[in-house]
Design a protein around this motif. Structure first.
Motif, PDB file in Angstrom:
ATOM      1  N   GLN A  29      -6.562 -12.362  10.355  1.00  0.00           N
ATOM      2  CA  GLN A  29      -6.645 -10.979  10.827  1.00  0.00           C
ATOM      3  C   GLN A  29      -5.570 -10.169  10.104  1.00  0.00           C
ATOM      4  N   TRP A  30      -5.833  -8.859  10.012  1.00  0.00           N
ATOM      5  CA  TRP A  30      -4.902  -7.999   9.288  1.00  0.00           C
ATOM      6  C   TRP A  30      -3.701  -7.623  10.144  1.00  0.00           C
ATOM      7  N   GLN A  31      -2.553  -7.547   9.496  1.00  0.00           N
ATOM      8  CA  GLN A  31      -1.378  -6.961  10.151  1.00  0.00           C
ATOM      9  C   GLN A  31      -0.737  -5.980   9.169  1.00  0.00           C
ATOM     10  N   TRP A  32      -0.422  -4.777   9.693  1.00  0.00           N
ATOM     11  CA  TRP A  32       0.261  -3.754   8.880  1.00  0.00           C
ATOM     12  C   TRP A  32       1.746  -3.852   9.193  1.00  0.00           C
TER      13      TRP A  32
ATOM     14  N   VAL B   7       0.855  -1.195   0.000  1.00  0.00           N
ATOM     15  CA  VAL B   7       0.000   0.000   0.000  1.00  0.00           C
ATOM     16  C   VAL B   7       0.888   1.242   0.000  1.00  0.00           C
ATOM     17  N   PRO B   8       0.359   2.352  -0.524  1.00  0.00           N
ATOM     18  CA  PRO B   8       1.170   3.584  -0.507  1.00  0.00           C
ATOM     19  C   PRO B   8       1.418   4.029   0.934  1.00  0.00           C
ATOM     20  N   SER B   9       2.459   4.828   1.114  1.00  0.00           N
ATOM     21  CA  SER B   9       2.724   5.367   2.448  1.00  0.00           C
ATOM     22  C   SER B   9       2.942   6.867   2.366  1.00  0.00           C
ATOM     23  N   ALA B  10       2.467   7.608   3.374  1.00  0.00           N
ATOM     24  CA  ALA B  10       2.684   9.051   3.431  1.00  0.00           C
ATOM     25  C   ALA B  10       4.123   9.372   3.805  1.00  0.00           C
ATOM     26  N   GLN B  11       4.814   8.386   4.342  1.00  0.00           N
ATOM     27  CA  GLN B  11       6.218   8.574   4.740  1.00  0.00           C
ATOM     28  C   GLN B  11       7.118   8.264   3.563  1.00  0.00           C
ATOM     29  N   PRO B  12       7.947   9.243   3.110  1.00  0.00           N
ATOM     30  CA  PRO B  12       8.859   8.925   2.014  1.00  0.00           C
ATOM     31  C   PRO B  12       9.841   7.827   2.448  1.00  0.00           C
ATOM     32  N   GLY B  13      10.161   6.946   1.511  1.00  0.00           N
ATOM     33  CA  GLY B  13      11.166   5.911   1.795  1.00  0.00           C
ATOM     34  C   GLY B  13      10.650   4.761   2.638  1.00  0.00           C
ATOM     35  N   ARG B  14       9.345   4.687   2.812  1.00  0.00           N
ATOM     36  CA  ARG B  14       8.834   3.574   3.629  1.00  0.00           C
ATOM     37  C   ARG B  14       8.078   2.583   2.754  1.00  0.00           C
ATOM     38  N   LEU B  15       8.414   1.318   2.916  1.00  0.00           N
ATOM     39  CA  LEU B  15       7.657   0.252   2.237  1.00  0.00           C
ATOM     40  C   LEU B  15       6.570  -0.199   3.201  1.00  0.00           C
TER      41      LEU B  15
END
Ligand code: NAD
Length: 495
Positions: free
Chosen positions: A478-481, A136-144
């Protein structure tokens, strides 16, 4: 060791593969309970019941075994499920005989049950190889950033006697497929086709030790599953009354619970319907398996202009259905499962007739064999309308307009299944879409299921959970981020 009555062998009298398994099967450390065949009253098997301590041991062993199973390759998990389906097919006749004798299934219902049970395993076998998350996209640059579904851990399954194999398999197979362990409690009336069958199949299929536990027992054993700290998710199928109790216990422990409960399903016949087809479907949906089906047609809502003709057609069919021992005779209806349920069905019919309904057919019984019953001129204050009968009873109510038909269809706390018969698809669809139920069919009856469909109800028929297809991912994972960064993030001063 489970004690089996001598007759509980294959039809040719030789000990079957399943009988050999049962001879060494001891599912609990409690007292033995004798199970009798509803059709004949003859003893079938004595089974050592589980105790709450057995549940605790089973759940602890399941919790210990589960993490390694979740790490097992998707190919191996699928292979075990495929093997389970093959083993079931190979021993189909033995399972069928036990199903008929424990539940009183007639042959057609037993074959349906078997076909659905296999569908459930084969569908579950496709799950381990499916994608289990996304980037998923992230608002934090450089984060996968990724979201993934992980197993819930230990699933506690509680099932009823009326379709024990398929209702058990719709939990066991997908839960295992997705990396969970299972503690399964069948109804004590169906210890073999709801319990031993699973253990015998999955053991032979090579499922590693500790992942599937069968605990046979009543409400106390069920409650021990719901409250056990090692059981992470509860999957309950049964009556609305027991479901409320299970929901309460699970809620107190903040435990996720799926409740698949009773039904009192609307079967609507509009004035332009093919009346022969509607009556055939209506009779099937009310009478097959003695009406002991959660999505049986419980309320026939028929346009006044065709109501008498519809009742006549139901009566014709009710008269020609044969009742008897479904295992030894060629019959259409077997016995009601037990005396308590018989008294309940008969009580509902009697009180409804006393309250003004017309007994058009049936209303009598010979022991547990209840005749298919048609009640005409039913009003909405009568128990045949308000209660889930769970017996071979077709109550008919007349209406004048489509709006009235809709109000009648929705006049129930339950909301499991519905059906509308009309030659006009647009009229049928317009009505069907406004019926408050989890499933609804136009020009087909209420008793419909497929393993890939999200099966479940609204209102008092459940708590919004679903079985089948994509819904199984929601029930058993269950979901895990999870996020990853190359460089550790820096935080503003004074951090
Ligand atoms: P039931 O609720 O008496 O029993 C179902 C299971 O729950 C059994 O294993 C029983 O031992 C267990 N149980 C009972 N009380 C419990 C408690 N307090 N805590 C934990 N477990 C408990 O139901 P039944 O009479 O055996 O089955 C018929 C009912 O099930 C009908 O209402 C029918 O509509 C419903 N049903 C629903 C579905 C569905 O998918 N919605 C499918 C089949 C049957």
């Amino acid at each position: 060791m489970a004690a089996i009555a001598p007759e509980a062998t294959s039809r040719d009298g030789t000990a079957s593969w399943l009988d050999e398994f049962l001879a060494d099967w001891r599912p609990g450390t409690g007292e033995s309970r004798e199970i009798r065949e509803p059709a004949t009253g003859r003893p079938l098997i004595s089974v050592a019941q589980a105790t709450p301590e057995d549940v605790a041991r089973a759940a602890a062993a399941a919790a210990e075994a589960q993490p390694a199973w979740a790490e097992t390759s998707y190919i191996e998990r699928a292979r075990i499920l495929h093997r389970a389906a093959e083993i079931y097919e190979a021993h189909r006749d033995e399972f069928g005989a036990w199903t008929q004798r424990e539940t009183g299934d007639h042959r057609n219902k037993m074959h349906h049950e078997q076909n659905f049970t296999i569908q459930e395993v084969l569908n579950a076998a496709t799950m381990p190889s499916q994608p289990y998350g996304s980037l998923v996209p992230s608002a934090q640059p450089g984060r996968l950033s990724m979201v993934r579904r992980i197993p819930v851990g230990v699933v506690g399954a509680i099932t009823p006697w009326n379709s024990p194999s398929v209702l058990g398999m719709r939990v066991v197979a997908p839960a295992l497929a997705l990396g969970n362990a299972v503690v399964l409690k069948p109804d004590p009336q169906t210890p073999v086709c709801g319990g031993a069958m699973f253990e015998s199949i999955f053991r032979e299929a090579g499922l590693p030790e500790g992942l599937l536990h069968i605990v046979v027992g009543g409400a106390d054993v069920g409650e021990a599953i719901v409250t056990d700290p090692n059981v992470n998710v509860v999957s309950f199928t049964g009556s609305t009354a027991a479901g409320r109790r299970v929901g309460e216990l699970a809620g107190q422990r903040l435990k996720k619970v799926s409740l698949e409960l009773g039904g009192n399903n609307a079967f609507v016949v509009l004035d332009d319907a093919d009346l022969e087809a509607a009556a055939s479907a209506g009779a099937y949906a009310s009478f097959q398996f003695q009406g002991q089906v959660c999505f049986a047609a419980g309320r026939h809502i028929v346009h006044r202009s065709v109501a008498d003709a519809y009742v006549e057609r139901l009566v014709e069919r009710a008269k020609r259905l044969r009742t008897g021992d479904p295992y030894r005779e060629e019959v259409d209806l077997g016995p009601i499962v037990n005396e308590k349920q018989l008294a309940r069905v008969d009580g509902i019919v009697r009180r409804s007739v006393e309250g003004g309904a017309r007994l058009a057919e049936g209303g009598t019984h010979d022991g547990l064999f209840y005749r298919p019953t048609v009640l005409a001129d039913v009003t909405t204050d009568l128990p045949a309308w308000t209660d889930e009968t769970f017996g071979p009873v077709a109550p008919v109510v007349a209406f004048d307009t489509d709006e009235e038909a809709l109000a009648l269809a929705n006049d129930s706390e339950y909301g499991l299944a519905g059906a509308v018969y009309s030659r006009s698809l647009s009229r049928g669809l317009a009505l069907a879409q406004r019926i408050k139920s989890g499933m609804v069919h136009v020009n087909d009856q209420t008793v419909n299921d497929e393993a890939i469909i999200p099966f479940g109800g609204m209102g008092a028929s459940g708590n919004g959970s679903r079985f089948g297809g994509a819904a199984n991912w929601d029930e058993f994972t269950q979901w895990q981020w999870v996020t990853l960064r190359d460089e550790p993030r820096s935080f503003p001063h004074p951090y």
